[in-house]
Write an enzyme that holds these catalytic residues in place. Structure first.
Site, PDB file in Angstrom:
ATOM      1  N   GLU A  35       8.964  -6.758   4.050  1.00 14.09           N
ATOM      2  CA  GLU A  35       9.620  -6.794   2.661  1.00 14.09           C
ATOM      3  C   GLU A  35      10.979  -6.594   2.630  1.00 14.09           C
ATOM      4  O   GLU A  35      11.388  -5.705   3.292  1.00 14.09           O
ATOM      5  CB  GLU A  35       9.089  -5.564   1.885  1.00 14.09           C
ATOM      6  CG  GLU A  35       7.301  -5.592   1.421  1.00 14.09           C
ATOM      7  CD  GLU A  35       6.524  -4.408   1.355  1.00 14.09           C
ATOM      8  OE1 GLU A  35       7.228  -3.577   1.034  1.00 14.09           O
ATOM      9  OE2 GLU A  35       5.300  -4.527   1.275  1.00 14.09           O
ATOM     10  N   GLU A  66       1.069  -5.328   1.936  1.00 17.76           N
ATOM     11  CA  GLU A  66       0.907  -4.694   3.226  1.00 17.76           C
ATOM     12  C   GLU A  66      -0.099  -5.324   4.086  1.00 17.76           C
ATOM     13  O   GLU A  66      -0.079  -5.690   5.275  1.00 17.76           O
ATOM     14  CB  GLU A  66       0.833  -3.257   3.697  1.00 17.76           C
ATOM     15  CG  GLU A  66       2.307  -2.661   3.476  1.00 17.76           C
ATOM     16  CD  GLU A  66       2.946  -2.679   1.938  1.00 17.76           C
ATOM     17  OE1 GLU A  66       2.150  -2.982   1.121  1.00 17.76           O
ATOM     18  OE2 GLU A  66       4.175  -2.339   1.833  1.00 17.76           O
ATOM     19  N   ASP A  91       4.955   5.129   5.959  1.00 20.99           N
ATOM     20  CA  ASP A  91       4.090   5.680   5.142  1.00 20.99           C
ATOM     21  C   ASP A  91       3.169   4.583   4.368  1.00 20.99           C
ATOM     22  O   ASP A  91       1.854   4.665   4.209  1.00 20.99           O
ATOM     23  CB  ASP A  91       4.955   6.420   4.094  1.00 20.99           C
ATOM     24  CG  ASP A  91       5.632   7.556   4.643  1.00 20.99           C
ATOM     25  OD1 ASP A  91       5.671   8.775   4.474  1.00 20.99           O
ATOM     26  OD2 ASP A  91       6.660   7.122   5.291  1.00 20.99           O
ATOM     27  N   ILE A  93       1.912   1.938   5.558  1.00 19.57           N
ATOM     28  CA  ILE A  93       1.034   1.400   6.523  1.00 19.57           C
ATOM     29  C   ILE A  93      -0.294   1.473   5.940  1.00 19.57           C
ATOM     30  O   ILE A  93      -1.175   0.479   6.336  1.00 19.57           O
ATOM     31  CB  ILE A  93       1.381   1.784   7.901  1.00 19.57           C
ATOM     32  CG1 ILE A  93       0.800   0.663   8.901  1.00 19.57           C
ATOM     33  CG2 ILE A  93       0.721   3.087   8.062  1.00 19.57           C
ATOM     34  CD1 ILE A  93       1.295   1.180  10.542  1.00 19.57           C
ATOM     35  N   HIS A 135       7.664   9.254   2.281  1.00 18.87           N
ATOM     36  CA  HIS A 135       8.841   8.788   3.208  1.00 18.87           C
ATOM     37  C   HIS A 135       9.163   9.993   4.265  1.00 18.87           C
ATOM     38  O   HIS A 135      10.023   9.848   4.815  1.00 18.87           O
ATOM     39  CB  HIS A 135       9.947   8.368   2.114  1.00 18.87           C
ATOM     40  CG  HIS A 135      10.059   7.588   1.367  1.00 18.87           C
ATOM     41  ND1 HIS A 135       9.103   7.615   0.170  1.00 18.87           N
ATOM     42  CD2 HIS A 135      10.350   6.074   1.294  1.00 18.87           C
ATOM     43  CE1 HIS A 135       9.204   6.533  -0.656  1.00 18.87           C
ATOM     44  NE2 HIS A 135       9.786   5.765   0.184  1.00 18.87           N
TER      45      HIS A 135
END
Ligand code: TPP
Ligand code: MG
Lengths: 335, 377
Positions: A35, A66, A91, A93, A135
Site C-alpha cells: 500500500e 492484505e 500489525d 499482517i 502500531h
C-alpha cells in the site's frame, strides 16, 4: 547512490532501502507490492523513488487488501517471480493471515517441494514509539508457529541490509520484522557494504557483545536495551554477553549453546507478550540443549500479557526496560 | 430470518441461432460428441467414487459434482492448453478434464492424467502432491493448475497474481477460478476480484451457484438474486449461464475468456445449477431433512447429460436410439451401472482406479520433508 555530502555511516532505513534497490537491480523478476509503496514511496520510504525507476508494473500500489497483497504475491511467486510484499505496519499482517499461514507457508510442503514460494513479507514493527495497540505489535510468534515460514528480525543497519538481501534470495517465504524505532536511530548508524559483500545469511545469530557471566538473548528493540543493560551490569561487576538472534526460524541454537557453555546463565529479553511468545521457545529449547551448562534457572523479561497502550506511563509499564533487564540479570547472577 | 422462496435453477435458454452469433458456432459435430462424452466421464467419476466410498475403499469426504458437470465441461472446453485454472472442493473432475480435448490419453496435454487424479483420491504416492493434502487440494505448476487450500475463495488472489506474472512476461493466458456461490461472501473473493478489476487482469471467476452452501441457502449468503450482480461493484461483466446446459456455459465462459484475453479484464460467470446430494457424503442423510423435497426434485429435473442429448437430437447429431444406448442421466450412484456409460468412459476411469490401487502409500519418512525447499530440488 553516494554523494559527497552524505555521511559515511548509514541508518537502518537506508540499509533496507539499499537492499531493495540492489536486489531490484540484480533480479529483474523481483516485484514489489504494497500500500502506498509506489507513487508515495512507502509510508516510511523504504521503496522511495523505486516506482519511478522500475515502473508501476514492478512496483505495485496495491489496494488496502492484505489478503490480496499476500495472495497475489503468492501467485506471482508460483509463476516465476520473487515478491516483496510490504505490510504498511506489521500489525496489519493479521488481515492477510490466512493467505500467509495456509496458502504461502504450506505451498512447498503440500506440493512435495514442487512449488516453493520465494517471497518476503516485510513491515515496520515494535513498540516504544507511542504507536498504541495497532502500531506497536511484535506478533512474530504467530508465524514462528506456522511451519514453512522463515522469520527474521534485524537489529542493526548492516543486518537490515544483509538479511533483507538474503531473504529476497531465499527460495522460501520469509516474514521480515523491521524495527521502526531503529529506522532513523543515529546512535546505531554504521558503514554499509555493497552487493554480495553485504549479505548476511539467514539462520545465524550474532554475538553483539562478549561477556563471561551471563548471556542475554534478544532481537530488535530489546537487543539495544540489552546492550545498555550490559553496560549497567558492569557497574555491578558482572559481564554480560549479548546475542542478537537475527533469525528466529530457523533458530541458531548453536551460538546460544556455545555462549552458555562459557557464561552458564541465560536471560531472554523479548518485547512480545509473555505467554507463548518467542522468549518461551528459546527458554524451552536451551533448557534442554544446554541444561548441563546452566548454573541458574533460565529466565525471561517480556512485555506483560496486555496490548500495548498509548499514554507514555502505560506503554513504559508493559514493555521491557533496561532496568527490568538489569534487575532480572542481577537475580540470575546472584543465584 | 429473511423469507425464502424455493431455490430456482436456471430456465432453459432459448437460442435463436439464425440471429445471434454464438461462440458455440465454431463447434463441430465431433465437438458435440466429445462434450457429451466428457459429461458422461465427469458423471461416471462421481458415481464410481461414490460407490468406492460406500464400499469403504476411500478416506476423506466426497463432494459430489453430480448434476453440476456441465459447468466444468463447458468452461474447460473454452480454454486453451496454456490457460490456468483453480478448482475447488466440488471440482475434482476438473483436474483431468483440463485440456482433455487434446486427447484423453495424450501425454503432453496440460491437464492431469486419470492415473494421477485417482492416485490422489486414494492417497497414494503417485498423486501429484504425493498425497500430502487431500482430495481437491492438488495442482501442478507445469499443467497450470493452481493448488487450492480449504480456505474458500483463497485462490482468487493467487490466481490474479499468477496471470499478473504471466502478463509481465508477455503472455496472454487466462485463469478460470471456480467457487461456490457461498464462497463469494468471503473477504478474499472481494479482495481478489477487486485487485483483478483494477488491473484488468484476465481472471474469469466461475460461480457454481448450486443454491446451497453446506446447510445454508444461497439467499442467506448473497443479498442479490443473481450472484453475478456482485460484478457491478467492480465495473466488470457479470454473466449468468444455465449451468445445466454445457453449451450455454461454453458460450458464456468463452465470451468472458475472450474478453479477458483481449486485455479488457476480469468477469464473473455465474452458472445456475443445483446440488444433487448432501454437501459432502457425510451430509447426505441430513440434507434430505434440511432441503425441501420438491426443491430437490426441481433442481435435479434438468440433468446436463439429458439436456445435451436433447440438443444433439434436435440438431441431428444423435438418434434417439443412440441416445438411449447409455441412459446414465437422472440416475444416482445406487441405480446406475457401468452399462449406462460409453465403454470409452468406463475404460478410461477404470485404468486410473487400477493404477491407483497398485500405487504405494507414501513412506512415513516423507512426512517431515519439504517444509522448506530442499537443496536437491
Ligand atoms: C474459509 C472457510 N470457511 C468455512 C469452510 C467450511 N466449508 C467448506 S465447503 C462450505 C460450503 C461452501 O459452499 P459454496 O461456496 O456454495 O460451495 P458448494 O459446496 O456449494 O459447492 C463450507 C462452509 C471452509 N472450507 N473455508
Ligand atoms: Mg453452493
Amino acid at each position: 547512490m553516494s554523494t559527497a555530502v552524505e555521511r559515511k555511516t548509514k541508518n537502518y532505513l537506508t540499509g533496507l532501502k539499499e537492499a531493495m534497490y540492489e536486489e531490484m537491480e540484480s533480479n529483474p523478476d523481483l516485484i514489489c507490492m504494497g500500500e502506498d509503496i509506489g507513487l508515495l514511496g512507502g509510508a516510511f520510504g523504504v521503496t522511495d523513488g523505486m516506482q519511478a525507476k522500475y515502473g508501476a508494473e514492478r512496483v505495485i500500489d496495491m489496494p488496502i487488501s492484505e489478503s490480496a497483497i499476500v495472495g497475489a504475491a503468492c501467485g506471482m511467486a508460483l509463476n516465476g517471480k520473487t515478491v516483496m510484499a510490504e505490510m504498511q505496519f506489521i500489525d496489519f499482517i493479521s488481515c492477510g493471515f490466512d493467505q500467509i499461514v495456509n496458502m504461502v507457508a504450506t505451498y512447498c510442503y503440500r506440493t512435495a517441494g514442487e512449488v516453493p514460494i520465494p517471497m518476503v513479507i516485510r513491515g515496520p514493527a515494535g513498540g516504544y514509539g507511542g504507536g498504541a495497540l495497532y502500531h506497536s505489535q511484535m506478533n512474530e510468534a504467530w508465524f514462528c508457529n506456522s511451519p514453512g515460514l522463515k522469520v527474521v528480525c534485524p537489529s542493526t543497519p548492516s543486518d537490515a541490509k544483509g538479511l533483507l538481501k538474503a531473504a529476497l534470495r531465499d527460495p522460501n517465504p520469509v516474514v521480515f520484522y523491521e524495527i521502526k524505532e531503529l529506522y532513523r536511530k543515529r546512535s546505531i548508524e554504521e558503514e554499509l557494504l555493497d552487493g554480495d559483500d553485504a549479505l548476511i545469511p539467514l539462520g545465524k545469530a550474532r554475538v553483539g557483545r562478549e561477556g563471561t557471566d551471563l548471556t542475554l538473548v534478544s532481537y530488535g528493540n530489546p537487543y539495544h536495551l540489552s546492550l545498555s543493560a550490559a553496560k549497567k551490569l558492569e557497574e555491578f561487576g558482572f559481564s554480560a554477553e549479548v546475542i542478537d538472534l537475527r533469525t528466529l526460524v530457523p533458530l541458531d541454537e548453536e551460538t546460544i549453546t556455545e555462549s552458555l557453555s562459557r557464561t552458564n546463565r541465560l536471560l531472554v529479553v523479548n518485547e512480545a507478550p509473555m505467554t507463548c511468545g518467542f522468549a518461551g521457545e528459546v527458554l524451552a529449547r536451551l533448557s534442554q540443549a544446554a541444561f548441563e551448562h546452566l548454573d541458574a534457572p533460565p529466565a525471561r523479561v517480556t512485555r506483560t500479557d496486555t496490548p500495548v497502550p498509548w499514554a507514555t506511563p502505560l506503554e513504559s509499564d508493559v514493555l521491557p526496560s533496561v532496568d527490568d533487564i538489569v534487575e532480572a540479570a542481577l537475580k540470575l547472577c546472584r543465584y | 430470518m429473511p423469507e425464502r422462496e424455493l431455490a430456482r435453477t436456471a430456465e432453459p435458454r432459448k437460442v435463436s441461432k439464425a440471429t445471434e452469433p454464438l461462440p458455440r458456432d465454431i463447434l463441430t459435430p465431433d465437438d458435440y460428441r466429445e462434450l457429451l462424452d466428457q459429461l458422461y466421464l465427469a458423471r461416471y467419476f462421481d458415481v464410481r467414487l461414490t460407490k468406492e466410498k460406500k464400499r469403504g475403499r476411500l478416506r476423506g469426504t466426497l463432494y459430489s459434482s453430480h448434476n453440476q458437470e456441465a459447468i466444468l465441461v463447458g468452461s474447460l472446453y473454452a480454454l486453451r492448453s496454456t490457460d490456468w485454472i483453480s478448482p475447488i472442493h466440488r471440482d475434482m473432475p476438473a483436474f483431468f478434464l483440463k485440456d482433455i480435448k487434446n486427447g484423453w490419453d495424450s501425454k503432453d496435454r496440460l491437464g492431469m492424467s486419470i492415473e494421477e487424479v485417482c492416485s490422489q483420491v486414494w492417497g497414494r504416492v503417485d498423486s501429484p502432491g504425493r498425497a500430502r493434502d487431500n482430495w481437491s487440494h492438488i495442482g501442478s505448476k507445469k499443467k497450470r493448475i493452481i493448488h487450492s487450500t480449504s480456505m474458500l475463495a483463497g485462490t482468487i488472489p493467487v490466481a490474479a497474481g499468477v496471470v499478473y506474472a504471466d502478463r509481465l512476461d508477455g503472455g496472454d493466458n487466462v485463469v478460470v477460478t471456480y467457487n461456490g456461490e457461498g464462497s463469494t461472501a468471503q473477504g478474499a473473493f472481494h479482495e481478489g476480484v477487486n485487485f483483478a478489476a483494477v488491473h484488468k487482469l484476465p481472471v474469469v471467476t466461475v460461480i457454481e451457484n448450486n443454491q446451497w452452501a453446506f446447510g445454508t441457502p444461497a439467499h442467506l449468503g448473497c443479498p442479490t438474486e443473481d450472484v453475478a450482480d456482485r460484478a457491478k461493484g467492480y465495473g466488470i461483466p457479470g454473466l449468468v449461464a444455465d449451468g445445466q446446459d454445457v453449451l450455454d456455459v461454453f458460450d458464456k465462459v468463452s465470451e468472458a475468456v475472450e474478453y479477458a484475453r483481449s486485455g479488457k479484464g476480469p468477469s464473473i460467470v455465474e452458472c445456475k445449477t443445483f446440488r444433487s446430494y448432501g454437501h459432502g457424503d457425510h451430509d447426505d442423510d441430513r440434507a434430505v431433512k434440511y432441503r425441501p423435497q420438491d426443491e430437490v426434485e426441481v433442481g435435479r429435473s434438468r440433468d446436463p447429460i439429458a439436456e445435451m442429448k436433447k440438443v444433439m437430437i434436435a440438431e441431428g447429431l444423435l438418434t434417439q436410439k443412440e441416445a438411449d444406448k447409455h441412459p446414465a442421466e437422472y440416475k444416482g450412484a445406487g441405480e446406475v451401472t457401468d452399462h449406462d456409460f460409453p465403454e470409452r468412459v468406463v475404460e478410461f476411469l477404470s485404468r486410473g482406479v487400477d493404477f491407483a490401487l497398485k500405487s504405494p502409500l507414501p513412506d512415513a519418512s516423507e512426512a517431515r520433508r519439504w517444509v522448506f525447499k530442499e537443496e536437491d530440488q
